[in-house]
Design an enzyme around this catalytic site. Sequence first.
Site, PDB file in Angstrom:
ATOM      1  N   ASP A 147     -27.391 -20.686  17.753  1.00 15.45           N
ATOM      2  CA  ASP A 147     -28.631 -21.425  17.899  1.00 15.45           C
ATOM      3  C   ASP A 147     -28.607 -22.570  16.896  1.00 15.45           C
ATOM      4  OD1 ASP A 147     -29.009 -19.883  15.594  1.00 15.45           O
ATOM      5  OD2 ASP A 147     -31.130 -19.572  15.980  1.00 15.45           O
TER       6      ASP A 147
ATOM      7  N   HIS B 101       0.870  -1.178   0.000  1.00 22.39           N
ATOM      8  CA  HIS B 101       0.000   0.000   0.000  1.00 22.39           C
ATOM      9  C   HIS B 101       0.903   1.223   0.000  1.00 22.39           C
ATOM     10  CE1 HIS B 101      -2.668   3.055   1.547  1.00 22.39           C
ATOM     11  NE2 HIS B 101      -2.129   3.031   2.751  1.00 22.39           N
TER      12      HIS B 101
ATOM     13  N   TYR C  46      -6.007   9.260   1.805  1.00 20.15           N
ATOM     14  CA  TYR C  46      -6.097   9.810   3.158  1.00 20.15           C
ATOM     15  C   TYR C  46      -4.841  10.636   3.429  1.00 20.15           C
ATOM     16  CZ  TYR C  46      -3.083   5.867   4.615  1.00 20.15           C
ATOM     17  OH  TYR C  46      -2.050   4.956   4.743  1.00 20.15           O
TER      18      TYR C  46
END
Length: 835
Positions: free
Chosen positions: A558, A231, A265
Amino acid sequence: MSASPRVVIIGAAIVGTNLADELASRGWNNITVVEQGPLELAGGSTSHAPGLVFQTNPSKTMTEFASYTVNKLLSLSEGGVSCFNQLGGLELATTEARLEDLKRKLGYATSWGIEGRIIDADECEKHYPLLNSGTLNDGRRILGGLHVPSDGLASAARAVQLLISRTREAGVTYLGSTAVTGISQWGGKVTGVETSSGVIPADIVVSCAGFWGRELGKLIGLKVPLLPLAHQYVKTTPLKELRGHNELPNGARLPILRYQDRDLYFREHGDRIGIGSYAHRPMPVDMEQLPRIGAAEMSEHRMPSRLDFTLEDFAPSWEDCQDLLPALHATQIQDGFNGIFSFTPDGGPLMGEAPDLDGFFVAEAVWVTHSAGVAKAMAELLIEGQPETDLHGCELSRFEKVQTSDEYVSETSQQNFVEIYDVLHPLQPKESPRDVRVSPFNARQRELGAFFLEASAWERPHWFEANRPLLDELPAEWQTPERDEWSAMFSSPISAAEAWKTRTAVALYDMTPLKRLAVNGPGAQALLHRLSTGNIAKKPGAVTYCLLLEHDGGIRSDVTVARLGEEDFQLGVNSNVDFDYLRVEARKQSAADPAKWVHVTDITGSTCCIGLWGPLAREVIGKVSSDDLTNDGLKYFRTKEISVGGIPVTAMRLSYVGELGWELYTTAEYGLKLWDLLFEAGQEHGIIAAGRGAFNSMRLEKGYRLWGTDVTTEHHPYQSGLGFSVAKDKEGYVGFEALAALKEQAPEKVLRCLTVDDGTSIVLGKEPVYVGGVASGYVTSAAYGYSIRKPIAYAWLPAAVSEGDAVEIEYFGRRVPATVSAEPLFDPGMERLRG
């Protein structure tokens, strides 16, 4: 002080040192941290991280991690200077779509307890005077922004050094420049960490190795589904506008800034501006090609995680930067690099214990933003057995096997990089890879014009274009209001017609993606009895809906348990996390008592399931099966083996849409034939294929909870409306003692059913709910209730809020009046289900 377990943490960066601190502060006193690089500058992602912390996230868990990180770094200081500069965060909008997205993001912030405001362009400029107040190159302008005062800059590298100092005083041992070469184990348990300096005995090992985590996983045969990607980050030459404003070299006063419409940014570094870009092509990193840099050579500008800058990839972004911040026209790029970070298939971190090696844990793919929060949760997991924060979206084992393949991880992680700042709808599916997992009915679904969305790599029909002509027959009372643009995405009015047909005739639903497990062996009943809240010790043919609890009584899942034989059970569960939990517990039980051995198998891919539901369901199945499927022949929540046109089928009298019918299970090779038999038999009764859009609406009309959305480990059964799933005469199961105490306590929050007063405004989930003008809870699930003719939302609210009370749901900045309603909204007497 008694000796705690021997813990070895691999990695002395922002996660590893925080974890050592969280453990030491809780009294654990036998901790060693191993780092392959020098402790002063380890050379991983932390060493070059720019430190921007924007807390707000669609995930409640990730926002809580970020908020904890901010507070901890604020408290971590030396010389009166903390490790967090709380100068606020500003996210800009230069398109109407982005401005609306920021309103939605503010909703998330409000739901999760973060203060923020939408501000106009003038106020954006006041907060950040360097912004272009005029027209941008392509005619866009700044329209507004989201300002969060508590965001800011983390001094990650400094925090690491202060944490090392503090934890050393607490007795933590640090070994720098020490490479991990293997993991010692015996009998399925960790026994130590093999290093270049010898073996370190260990009862618990935690891999906090960042983008090296995948390589460490290989040492034990564990797939760690992360991809190292580069990046770009640059620093400019000094700006005269910032001269004398900040301390050098990295002081800052302006808010951290996001320009997401251009994937950029910004932050200050003294009198310079730092810029990060996601606008470039994905750059996967070959770990074999990483530079080998010795401790003596390591520096801020030379480390393994800092790769050579590729100016050609940044050039278009540099023009966008100068356009947004005109002062940059007078500067140049002084320094740039391609820094390595970790990405995962869904963008979340990887946390938890390896299912096949007791004592080996991971905390990987964690950014500075969430580092201390993740460390806190991991410390709670190690010490208490569970964290306070729900981790279902972070669990290491949440991915299906195909999703951990190198090919899947690479493609999806790169796509997450590309989309990191995109405006994405909650239902937006992956573009690729697709058609990875398809049910045996897929060919017929395509013939019927299915619109597919994707989950867990499964293709799942949400509606069928073949049902569009039904809109011309749809009675007036079933007509739905026009949706706003956002809620209309990945939705269709056809779902109303499918719900109408389900309620008035009969429909087929593809339930194949529901994860299914076979639990077999002489210890099967004992295992399920110990782990669940239900009465499992029923005769074969019984089906039980029950819960798996954490030790504190929180709901970990569940499940539906069908007893097919004395030693044979079939379970419907929620995810791969349940599978790993059950098979690990089965392994432990089998080892402890070989006479009670039990085996847990994932049978999802080898089986399939059709939900045949509607008031005419008996008429349809009666044409192709001679088995007795009357109420006497197969009662509600019972199962038996039947034959459908000669095909062996396990029929379970269940329905998640609230209509008469069955879940019909068979093995995959019979699936297509089963579909064809039922579809042909139902023609004279108006049978249709129906999708998840109708299913989700009818689920909410019946008040059925969706685990992971409506309830999580943070909630217990009695506040969740699931007390009925706890057997009254049962003791000794996991969570029993805690749950017994919780039953006697008045809960602070309860899950409530809301109906929208205007009958038309549809929300989607995670929106804040206001009581008396104060943000007091948040929406979980929401849908338009086709049968009841109004929108539905379930929400966690203060227990004092009761039926009939007025509330407001904030949707894109607009307050939508709603009323707390009795549930279920449809067929409360269960006559249709039991008919």
